[in-house]
Design a protein around this motif. Structure first.
Motif, PDB file in Angstrom:
ATOM      1  N   LEU A   1       0.842  -1.179   0.000  1.00 27.62           N
ATOM      2  CA  LEU A   1       0.000   0.000   0.000  1.00 27.62           C
ATOM      3  C   LEU A   1       0.884   1.239   0.000  1.00 27.62           C
ATOM      4  CD1 LEU A   1      -2.684  -1.144   2.590  1.00 27.62           C
ATOM      5  CD2 LEU A   1      -2.918  -1.018   0.107  1.00 27.62           C
ATOM      6  N   THR A   2       0.310   2.376  -0.342  1.00 26.26           N
ATOM      7  CA  THR A   2       1.055   3.630  -0.373  1.00 26.26           C
ATOM      8  C   THR A   2       0.457   4.612   0.618  1.00 26.26           C
ATOM      9  OG1 THR A   2      -0.324   4.478  -2.161  1.00 26.26           O
ATOM     10  CG2 THR A   2       1.680   3.296  -2.806  1.00 26.26           C
ATOM     11  N   GLY A   3       1.030   5.782   0.691  1.00 26.74           N
ATOM     12  CA  GLY A   3       0.512   6.831   1.556  1.00 26.74           C
ATOM     13  C   GLY A   3       0.620   6.464   3.024  1.00 26.74           C
ATOM     14  N   ASN A   4      -0.375   6.877   3.824  1.00 28.77           N
ATOM     15  CA  ASN A   4      -0.297   6.641   5.264  1.00 28.77           C
ATOM     16  C   ASN A   4      -0.530   5.177   5.640  1.00 28.77           C
ATOM     17  OD1 ASN A   4      -2.996   6.661   4.687  1.00 28.77           O
ATOM     18  ND2 ASN A   4      -3.570   8.140   6.256  1.00 28.77           N
ATOM     19  N   LEU A   5      -0.813   4.297   4.677  1.00 28.69           N
ATOM     20  CA  LEU A   5      -0.944   2.864   4.955  1.00 28.69           C
ATOM     21  C   LEU A   5       0.281   2.074   4.505  1.00 28.69           C
ATOM     22  CD1 LEU A   5      -4.672   2.261   3.971  1.00 28.69           C
ATOM     23  CD2 LEU A   5      -3.695   2.472   6.262  1.00 28.69           C
TER      24      LEU A   5
ATOM     25  N   ALA B   1      -7.552  -4.855  -0.651  1.00 24.67           N
ATOM     26  CA  ALA B   1      -6.268  -4.971   0.030  1.00 24.67           C
ATOM     27  C   ALA B   1      -6.629  -5.056   1.506  1.00 24.67           C
ATOM     28  CB  ALA B   1      -5.394  -3.750  -0.248  1.00 24.67           C
ATOM     29  N   TRP B   2      -6.519  -6.271   2.071  1.00 26.89           N
ATOM     30  CA  TRP B   2      -6.825  -6.476   3.489  1.00 26.89           C
ATOM     31  C   TRP B   2      -5.579  -6.079   4.267  1.00 26.89           C
ATOM     32  CZ3 TRP B   2      -6.863 -11.794   6.286  1.00 26.89           C
ATOM     33  CH2 TRP B   2      -7.320 -11.631   7.594  1.00 26.89           C
ATOM     34  N   THR B   3      -5.703  -5.036   5.054  1.00 26.27           N
ATOM     35  CA  THR B   3      -4.548  -4.483   5.761  1.00 26.27           C
ATOM     36  C   THR B   3      -4.559  -4.856   7.234  1.00 26.27           C
ATOM     37  OG1 THR B   3      -3.406  -2.429   6.378  1.00 26.27           O
ATOM     38  CG2 THR B   3      -5.778  -2.290   6.122  1.00 26.27           C
ATOM     39  N   GLN B   4      -3.374  -4.875   7.810  1.00 28.61           N
ATOM     40  CA  GLN B   4      -3.270  -5.105   9.251  1.00 28.61           C
ATOM     41  C   GLN B   4      -3.569  -3.833  10.045  1.00 28.61           C
ATOM     42  OE1 GLN B   4       0.647  -7.038   9.642  1.00 28.61           O
ATOM     43  NE2 GLN B   4      -0.468  -8.906  10.157  1.00 28.61           N
ATOM     44  N   ALA B   5      -3.758  -2.722   9.344  1.00 25.68           N
ATOM     45  CA  ALA B   5      -4.115  -1.471  10.024  1.00 25.68           C
ATOM     46  C   ALA B   5      -5.481  -1.641  10.674  1.00 25.68           C
ATOM     47  CB  ALA B   5      -4.141  -0.318   9.031  1.00 25.68           C
ATOM     48  N   ARG B   6      -5.585  -1.204  11.901  1.00 20.57           N
ATOM     49  CA  ARG B   6      -6.832  -1.379  12.647  1.00 20.57           C
ATOM     50  C   ARG B   6      -7.644  -0.094  12.735  1.00 20.57           C
ATOM     51  NH1 ARG B   6      -6.425  -6.469  15.160  1.00 20.57           N
ATOM     52  NH2 ARG B   6      -4.316  -7.280  15.052  1.00 20.57           N
TER      53      ARG B   6
END
Length: 142
Positions: free
Chosen positions: A72-76, A101-106
């Motif tokens: 991912l780009t930017g703040n992710l 895009a399943w992210t680990q960001a919560r």
């Protein structure tokens, strides 16, 4: 836009007044026997759809079993992401296959971006009216 359905912009922080309104779309995500009702932020500047970690878990995904990764780009950009495919249902429209895009960001909203939400749906924003309209993509014959 034929068969379009209108939705209101929603306020995320009443202290900000009209500046806080955002185009959040209610939809249902389906994965095998799992179903989750969510709201996705329509983001024409996002390259991809983004699925927050917690929603992926609710859909029954297991992080280690997803083998296709992407950056991912930017703040992710600091978070890992994996590709997952989900059926999405918007209003009374037919289910549509959505790639996330399943992210680990919560602490990230569900984001509906260019790939592939805006490929599958036509969207028209009426910001001054705090509304947007959506319809499935038009089939064009040559």
């Amino acid at each position: 836009m034929r068969n379009a359905r209108r939705y209101p912009f929603l306020s995320s922080d009443t202290a900000l007044g009209e500046a806080s309104f955002r185009p959040y779309l209610p939809l249902t995500l389906l994965q095998q026997e799992f179903s989750v009702n969510v709201s996705g932020l329509l983001d024409t500047g996002a390259s991809v759809n983004v699925l927050p970690y917690s929603i992926g878990i609710e859909l029954g995904y297991e992080w280690d079993k997803q083998t296709i990764g992407l950056s991912l780009t930017g703040n992710l950009s600091q978070y890992e992401a994996r590709v997952v495919i989900v059926q999405g249902v918007v209003g009374q429209f037919e289910p549509t296959q959505l790639v996330f895009a399943w992210t680990q960001a919560r602490e990230v909203p569900l984001i509906l971006g260019q790939v592939n939400f805006f490929i599958e749906f036509d969207v028209c924003f009426y910001r001054s009216q705090l509304q947007f309209a959506i319809s499935p993509k038009s089939s064009v014959s040559a």
